[in-house]
Design a protein around this motif. Structure first.
Motif, PDB file in Angstrom:
ATOM      1  N   SER A   2       0.822  -1.198   0.000  1.00 43.03           N
ATOM      2  CA  SER A   2       0.000   0.000   0.000  1.00 43.03           C
ATOM      3  C   SER A   2       0.865   1.261   0.000  1.00 43.03           C
ATOM      4  N   TRP A   3       0.350   2.318  -0.567  1.00 47.84           N
ATOM      5  CA  TRP A   3       0.999   3.617  -0.710  1.00 47.84           C
ATOM      6  C   TRP A   3       2.136   3.600  -1.723  1.00 47.84           C
ATOM      7  N   SER A   4       2.563   2.423  -2.197  1.00 51.80           N
ATOM      8  CA  SER A   4       3.708   2.391  -3.118  1.00 51.80           C
ATOM      9  C   SER A   4       3.328   3.041  -4.452  1.00 51.80           C
ATOM     10  N   HIS A   9       4.724  12.309  -3.136  1.00 49.93           N
ATOM     11  CA  HIS A   9       3.896  12.983  -2.130  1.00 49.93           C
ATOM     12  C   HIS A   9       4.088  12.369  -0.734  1.00 49.93           C
ATOM     13  N   ASP A  10       5.329  11.977  -0.417  1.00 53.23           N
ATOM     14  CA  ASP A  10       5.597  11.340   0.877  1.00 53.23           C
ATOM     15  C   ASP A  10       5.121  12.165   2.075  1.00 53.23           C
ATOM     16  N   PRO A  11       5.356  13.509   2.057  1.00 50.85           N
ATOM     17  CA  PRO A  11       4.916  14.278   3.236  1.00 50.85           C
ATOM     18  C   PRO A  11       3.408  14.166   3.472  1.00 50.85           C
ATOM     19  N   GLN A  40      -6.292  12.202  -7.343  1.00 51.41           N
ATOM     20  CA  GLN A  40      -7.338  11.178  -7.425  1.00 51.41           C
ATOM     21  C   GLN A  40      -6.782   9.818  -6.952  1.00 51.41           C
ATOM     22  N   THR A  41      -5.586   9.472  -7.441  1.00 52.68           N
ATOM     23  CA  THR A  41      -4.959   8.209  -7.027  1.00 52.68           C
ATOM     24  C   THR A  41      -4.741   8.203  -5.523  1.00 52.68           C
ATOM     25  N   PHE A  42      -4.294   9.350  -4.997  1.00 50.89           N
ATOM     26  CA  PHE A  42      -4.055   9.441  -3.558  1.00 50.89           C
ATOM     27  C   PHE A  42      -5.361   9.214  -2.795  1.00 50.89           C
ATOM     28  N   ALA A  43      -6.430   9.871  -3.238  1.00 49.89           N
ATOM     29  CA  ALA A  43      -7.723   9.754  -2.548  1.00 49.89           C
ATOM     30  C   ALA A  43      -8.169   8.292  -2.520  1.00 49.89           C
ATOM     31  N   ARG A  44      -7.956   7.590  -3.636  1.00 49.49           N
ATOM     32  CA  ARG A  44      -8.384   6.193  -3.694  1.00 49.49           C
ATOM     33  C   ARG A  44      -7.520   5.301  -2.799  1.00 49.49           C
ATOM     34  N   GLU A  45      -6.232   5.584  -2.744  1.00 46.50           N
ATOM     35  CA  GLU A  45      -5.353   4.796  -1.864  1.00 46.50           C
ATOM     36  C   GLU A  45      -5.700   5.040  -0.400  1.00 46.50           C
TER      37      GLU A  45
END
Ligand SMILES: [Zn+2]
Length: 335
Positions: A2-4, A9-11, A40-45
């Motif tokens: 996950s998160w990979s 956008h690590d911070p 969008q990808t971040f929101a889904r993850e």
């Protein structure tokens, strides 16, 4: 893992993991940042991590449980995604009502509910008002993620005051490069060309990865560099190329917007030349043509053309009839 999938956008990942671990996760977030940087990808993850039934650590999804699979497939009953329909300028009240209604139902899989609202810039007063109650008192345990564009200025104050703002920066060039390679853009000339126009957005680079667009750009430059621009011919070619994007109006509008992006890029390069700065284009003949264009137009007219190009971009966004936009713009360039 996950998160990979989240690159550059690590911070922001840390921000959410820390807030969640400390029990400080808010109930409404507004993601701000350029298109195509991964909001969008971040929101889904994030949604997947929150809905995961066997998290590896706090807010780290296992990627293997049924919930993770459903979230990946976009079919999780507790993950609600809404956006502006392609053919309208503003987010209709009906979309917001339906989203709020779904959010108010009990979670189907036990945990919580997450709603992702894309195109949050396009909330109008009515749809924003319809949203206020849900934003103020969301069902317990639920999370709302609003996705906006490059600037918080476009949000209504009623929305801004009820959300925590998370700012996504343009991606560093090396991140864009590695993401493009993941998308199988490996041929050096093609990769370099896209990197020059990416502006920190892998989404923008991929949208511009279309040979036909670049052929049209060549045609455009040829037309612009003529001593006398033939507005009728230019408008006709422009209109036909936009029409060729497909039957769907969204596809035509996207192409119209990409043409303007490439055109503005050419004008920016010409402007660089007028200031004694080297253009970004790699092709020597093209640089020469741009130099001639810069000499012929000078700074003031170039700025005028760019201003007009930005206006045309806004018109494309605001659903002005595409044929009118290309006609009026070509007419302006021919003057
Ligand atoms: Zn899981």
């Amino acid at each position: 893992m996950s998160w990979s999938r989240i690159k550059g956008h690590d911070p922001i990942v840390n921000l959410f993991v820390t807030a969640y671990s400390q029990g400080r996760l808010g109930h409404a977030y507004l993601f701000i940042g350029p298109t195509g940087v991964g909001k969008q990808t971040f929101a889904r993850e994030l949604a997947k991590a929150l809905l995961c039934e066997r998290p590896l650590q706090k807010l780290v999804a296992c990627d293997t449980c049924p919930s993770c699979h459903l979230a990946e497939a976009g079919t999780h009953p507790d993950l609600i995604c809404a956006k502006r329909p392609d053919d309208v300028v503003e987010l209709p009240v009906s979309v917001i009502r339906e989203m709020s209604e779904q959010l108010s139902l009990k979670p189907a899989r036990g945990g919580r509910k997450v709603a992702i609202l894309d195109d949050a810039d396009d909330l109008n007063e009515a749809s924003a008002n319809a949203f206020l109650k849900t934003l103020e008192e969301p069902p317990p345990g639920s999370l709302l993620i609003l996705i906006g564009g490059g600037s918080a200025d476009r949000q209504l104050p009623t929305i801004l005051s009820r959300c925590q703002i998370v700012r996504f920066a343009p991606l560093p060039a090396e991140t864009v490069e590695s993401l493009l390679k993941e998308h199988e853009v490996t041929e050096p000339a093609r990769l370099q060309r896209l990197l020059r126009v990416a502006e920190g957005s892998v989404g923008q680079a991929l949208a511009l990865d279309d040979e036909e667009l670049w052929n049209f750009r060549t045609l455009l430059l040829k037309n612009l560099s003529a001593n006398q621009i033939d507005s009728l011919i230019l408008a006709k070619a422009w209109h036909e190329f936009v029409e060729d994007a497909g039957k769907e109006s969204g596809a035509k509008r996207r192409r119209a917007s990409l043409i303007l992006k490439l055109l503005l890029g050419l004008l920016q390069d010409a402007l660089r030349i007028t200031h004694g700065i080297a253009p970004t284009v790699a092709d020597r003949a093209e640089a020469e043509t741009l130099r001639d264009l810069a000499d012929r137009l000078g700074t003031d007219r170039l700025l005028g053309w760019m201003q007009r190009g930005l206006e045309a971009e806004t018109q494309v966004d605001r659903m002005v009839q595409l044929e009118l936009i290309s006609e009026a713009f070509a007419d302006y360039l021919g003057r």
